[in-house]
Design a protein around this motif. Structure first.
Motif: not given
Length: 121
Positions: A9-13, A56-59
């Motif tokens: 599970i990836d969590i965007p941060v 990394p959070r991204e569009e």
């Protein structure tokens, strides 16, 4: 893990250090960067089974994304399209023995696929 198991599970941060402090303090997760994956710290739950990454959070990636292990990404992506889903990212290499892809289901949910073996130790 077997075909169909949730494997990651990836969590965007937006701030990796802040997220690392938060999740390790809240859940006791062991969070560390592995060689070759700098900037993408991996977390492991105390059960030593559940895990994922702080990505990394991204569009287009603003909500946690689960990855399902499959025997063949190509076959699974063909099934996604045959069932009316949409391939967002085709098969991409993680390591010499592992690959991932991303698709969208009929309700707009984005999930990942994982195939192979990744050793982080």
């Amino acid at each position: 893990m077997a075909h169909g198991d949730i494997t990651h599970i990836d969590i965007p941060v937006g701030d990796t250090d802040r997220a690392r402090t938060f999740y390790s303090g809240l859940f006791g997760w062991d969070i560390a960067e592995a060689p070759g994956f700098e900037g993408y710290p991996m977390w492991r739950a105390p059960n030593q089974i559940s895990g994922g990454g702080l990505a990394p959070r991204e569009e287009g990636f603003t909500s946690p994304r689960s990855y399902v292990e499959v025997d063949s990404i190509e076959e699974s992506l063909a099934q996604v399209e045959a069932l009316g889903g949409k391939v967002l990212m085709g098969r991409s290499q993680i390591s010499p023995t592992s690959w991932w892809a991303v698709f969208e289901d009929l309700d707009g949910n984005r999930l990942g696929l994982y195939e192979g073996v990744t050793t982080m130790d």
